[in-house]
Design a protein around this motif. Sequence first.
Motif, PDB file in Angstrom:
ATOM      1  N   LEU A  66       5.290   5.156   2.659  1.00  0.00           N
ATOM      2  CA  LEU A  66       5.047   6.578   2.924  1.00  0.00           C
ATOM      3  C   LEU A  66       6.140   7.451   2.320  1.00  0.00           C
ATOM      4  O   LEU A  66       6.265   8.631   2.673  1.00  0.00           O
ATOM      5  CB  LEU A  66       4.970   6.822   4.440  1.00  0.00           C
ATOM      6  CG  LEU A  66       3.849   6.093   5.183  1.00  0.00           C
ATOM      7  CD1 LEU A  66       3.925   6.396   6.681  1.00  0.00           C
ATOM      8  CD2 LEU A  66       2.489   6.486   4.629  1.00  0.00           C
ATOM      9  N   ARG A  67       6.913   6.911   1.396  1.00  0.00           N
ATOM     10  CA  ARG A  67       7.967   7.704   0.766  1.00  0.00           C
ATOM     11  C   ARG A  67       7.365   8.828  -0.076  1.00  0.00           C
ATOM     12  O   ARG A  67       6.380   8.632  -0.788  1.00  0.00           O
ATOM     13  CB  ARG A  67       8.846   6.805  -0.111  1.00  0.00           C
ATOM     14  CG  ARG A  67       9.676   5.816   0.691  1.00  0.00           C
ATOM     15  CD  ARG A  67      10.457   4.889  -0.211  1.00  0.00           C
ATOM     16  NE  ARG A  67       9.572   4.023  -0.992  1.00  0.00           N
ATOM     17  CZ  ARG A  67      10.009   3.108  -1.862  1.00  0.00           C
ATOM     18  NH1 ARG A  67      11.310   2.957  -2.073  1.00  0.00           N
ATOM     19  NH2 ARG A  67       9.131   2.361  -2.518  1.00  0.00           N
ATOM     20  N   SER A 103       3.292  11.619   8.015  1.00  0.00           N
ATOM     21  CA  SER A 103       4.015  10.377   7.720  1.00  0.00           C
ATOM     22  C   SER A 103       4.930  10.006   8.871  1.00  0.00           C
ATOM     23  O   SER A 103       5.066   8.822   9.237  1.00  0.00           O
ATOM     24  CB  SER A 103       4.849  10.534   6.441  1.00  0.00           C
ATOM     25  OG  SER A 103       4.032  10.686   5.311  1.00  0.00           O
ATOM     26  N   GLU A 104       5.554  11.002   9.453  1.00  0.00           N
ATOM     27  CA  GLU A 104       6.480  10.753  10.566  1.00  0.00           C
ATOM     28  C   GLU A 104       5.734  10.369  11.838  1.00  0.00           C
ATOM     29  O   GLU A 104       6.262   9.628  12.673  1.00  0.00           O
ATOM     30  CB  GLU A 104       7.340  11.994  10.789  1.00  0.00           C
ATOM     31  CG  GLU A 104       8.263  12.271   9.611  1.00  0.00           C
ATOM     32  CD  GLU A 104       8.995  13.600   9.719  1.00  0.00           C
ATOM     33  OE1 GLU A 104      10.227  13.595   9.771  1.00  0.00           O
ATOM     34  OE2 GLU A 104       8.319  14.656   9.740  1.00  0.00           O
ATOM     35  N   ILE A 105       4.511  10.870  11.981  1.00  0.00           N
ATOM     36  CA  ILE A 105       3.692  10.457  13.126  1.00  0.00           C
ATOM     37  C   ILE A 105       3.438   8.956  13.064  1.00  0.00           C
ATOM     38  O   ILE A 105       3.605   8.229  14.051  1.00  0.00           O
ATOM     39  CB  ILE A 105       2.369  11.240  13.143  1.00  0.00           C
ATOM     40  CG1 ILE A 105       2.609  12.690  13.551  1.00  0.00           C
ATOM     41  CG2 ILE A 105       1.365  10.586  14.105  1.00  0.00           C
ATOM     42  CD1 ILE A 105       1.375  13.570  13.470  1.00  0.00           C
ATOM     43  N   ILE A 129       0.862  -1.189   0.000  1.00  0.00           N
ATOM     44  CA  ILE A 129       0.000   0.000   0.000  1.00  0.00           C
ATOM     45  C   ILE A 129       0.891   1.230   0.000  1.00  0.00           C
ATOM     46  O   ILE A 129       1.707   1.410   0.909  1.00  0.00           O
ATOM     47  CB  ILE A 129      -0.918   0.036   1.234  1.00  0.00           C
ATOM     48  CG1 ILE A 129      -1.787  -1.213   1.301  1.00  0.00           C
ATOM     49  CG2 ILE A 129      -1.782   1.291   1.224  1.00  0.00           C
ATOM     50  CD1 ILE A 129      -2.447  -1.403   2.638  1.00  0.00           C
ATOM     51  N   ALA A 130       0.750   2.070  -1.014  1.00  0.00           N
ATOM     52  CA  ALA A 130       1.481   3.341  -1.078  1.00  0.00           C
ATOM     53  C   ALA A 130       0.493   4.471  -0.819  1.00  0.00           C
ATOM     54  O   ALA A 130      -0.467   4.644  -1.562  1.00  0.00           O
ATOM     55  CB  ALA A 130       2.136   3.512  -2.440  1.00  0.00           C
ATOM     56  N   LEU A 131       0.721   5.227   0.233  1.00  0.00           N
ATOM     57  CA  LEU A 131      -0.123   6.371   0.576  1.00  0.00           C
ATOM     58  C   LEU A 131       0.652   7.639   0.259  1.00  0.00           C
ATOM     59  O   LEU A 131       1.722   7.875   0.824  1.00  0.00           O
ATOM     60  CB  LEU A 131      -0.503   6.333   2.056  1.00  0.00           C
ATOM     61  CG  LEU A 131      -1.454   7.429   2.537  1.00  0.00           C
ATOM     62  CD1 LEU A 131      -2.806   7.313   1.842  1.00  0.00           C
ATOM     63  CD2 LEU A 131      -1.632   7.365   4.056  1.00  0.00           C
ATOM     64  N   ARG A 132       0.113   8.465  -0.643  1.00  0.00           N
ATOM     65  CA  ARG A 132       0.841   9.636  -1.127  1.00  0.00           C
ATOM     66  C   ARG A 132       0.567  10.893  -0.331  1.00  0.00           C
ATOM     67  O   ARG A 132       1.341  11.844  -0.368  1.00  0.00           O
ATOM     68  CB  ARG A 132       0.477   9.894  -2.596  1.00  0.00           C
ATOM     69  CG  ARG A 132       0.669   8.700  -3.512  1.00  0.00           C
ATOM     70  CD  ARG A 132       2.073   8.145  -3.487  1.00  0.00           C
ATOM     71  NE  ARG A 132       2.251   7.040  -4.411  1.00  0.00           N
ATOM     72  CZ  ARG A 132       3.288   6.219  -4.409  1.00  0.00           C
ATOM     73  NH1 ARG A 132       4.246   6.389  -3.517  1.00  0.00           N
ATOM     74  NH2 ARG A 132       3.372   5.228  -5.281  1.00  0.00           N
ATOM     75  N   GLN A 133      -0.557  10.945   0.367  1.00  0.00           N
ATOM     76  CA  GLN A 133      -0.918  12.149   1.108  1.00  0.00           C
ATOM     77  C   GLN A 133      -2.016  11.785   2.105  1.00  0.00           C
ATOM     78  O   GLN A 133      -2.856  10.933   1.838  1.00  0.00           O
ATOM     79  CB  GLN A 133      -1.416  13.230   0.155  1.00  0.00           C
ATOM     80  CG  GLN A 133      -1.791  14.542   0.821  1.00  0.00           C
ATOM     81  CD  GLN A 133      -2.282  15.563  -0.182  1.00  0.00           C
ATOM     82  OE1 GLN A 133      -2.022  15.444  -1.376  1.00  0.00           O
ATOM     83  NE2 GLN A 133      -2.993  16.574   0.291  1.00  0.00           N
TER      84      GLN A 133
END
Length: 389
Positions: free
Chosen positions: A231-232, A293-295, A199-203
């Motif tokens: 999350l890159r 993303s860092e959270i 799963i790639a989440l962009r935003q």
Amino acid sequence: MLRRLTAVVGTAVLLLGLLVASYELGARGRASSLPEGFEALSEVYDRVSRDAVNQPPDDVLVEGAIEGMLESLDDAYAEYYDADEFAALNDQLDGMFVGIGVVLEDTEVGLTVQTVLPGSPAEEVGLEPGEQIVRVDGTDVRDTPSGVVIDKVRGPEGSSVVLGLMGGSQGAREVTVVRAQLNMPTLESRALEGEIGYIALRQFTDDAGDRVQDAVEDLLDDGSRALVLDLRGNPGGYLPEAVAVAGVFLSDEEVVRVGVDAESAREYRTGKQATAQDVPLAVLVDRGSASASEIVAGAVQDLERGEIVGTTTFGKGTVQTISVLGGDRGLKYTTARYFTPSGNSIDGRGVTPDLIVESRGSEPDEALLAAQESLTGRLAGAVPAGENS
């Protein structure tokens, strides 16, 4: 130089974790009692609008006064949006905008391409992560403030901009990019080899939690036994959605603390029933992973829920509130810091992966391959979650 990420989307919005970075929406507030001496502002307006040789329009005077207040905050993320800019900001947070489709980093050498959005005009002309924008339509912008450069790059749908670039694999060059209406693909999911779901989440848009939840359920139903959350290049978004995404993988756990300091900060927790609580997990991050993303990555790491793979994240540990002004204008400013479940702040430091893999722009994707290898080992019982392979 202050490091900032910004998405070139047709507005001069500075995003740190797209923005925001982590954003909270503030209700329209009532004006508080004005401080002593505030009447001087009204007097200045009266005198300037009556006597100044060059009298600007009223809206220019008002905007100048607002921006002067914001500058006094010494807050890099404070910004006032007029009606058009605020509408564009809301579209952007919903994943829709007009632009060329890149996320930029404000570095010591200038605006540098951090992420090229899939399917964007920037991808079509071959813009690369790491390239620096040095000219816009023939004008050298290396000594120009980033906000001014963004204003030059933005424009209406269908118009073009000529970018002078350097620092990429093709050396110094020029490309012409046609601006387009973009609907940012917020999520991509697919099954990988070895019963691993990706799963790639962009935003972190206002439906990110539901989207990730649905994707995870589909992958698990189709036989995936482990998951990669990518999350890159994800610069952030809404704070509640970061908690919602974490809640897909964490049951009844603290995800983040938000406040002035870790001791007095408010805790945000997940619900009691995480869909993928016991599913082996790897989270991919890089320099473009910021804020929300860092959270998520920080919570997964602190709680030893999974392995963080990639490169150190951006390092944005503050929360901005977006308030509505007059119905169609907006105000954004920093209202809190956030801390990981262990009480650590990642502001200026970022999240350091458990497994460091440099892979931006590489083919094959070395970070993804490393995550797959780690998960395959954990499925076989060889490597417990949270330990390096």
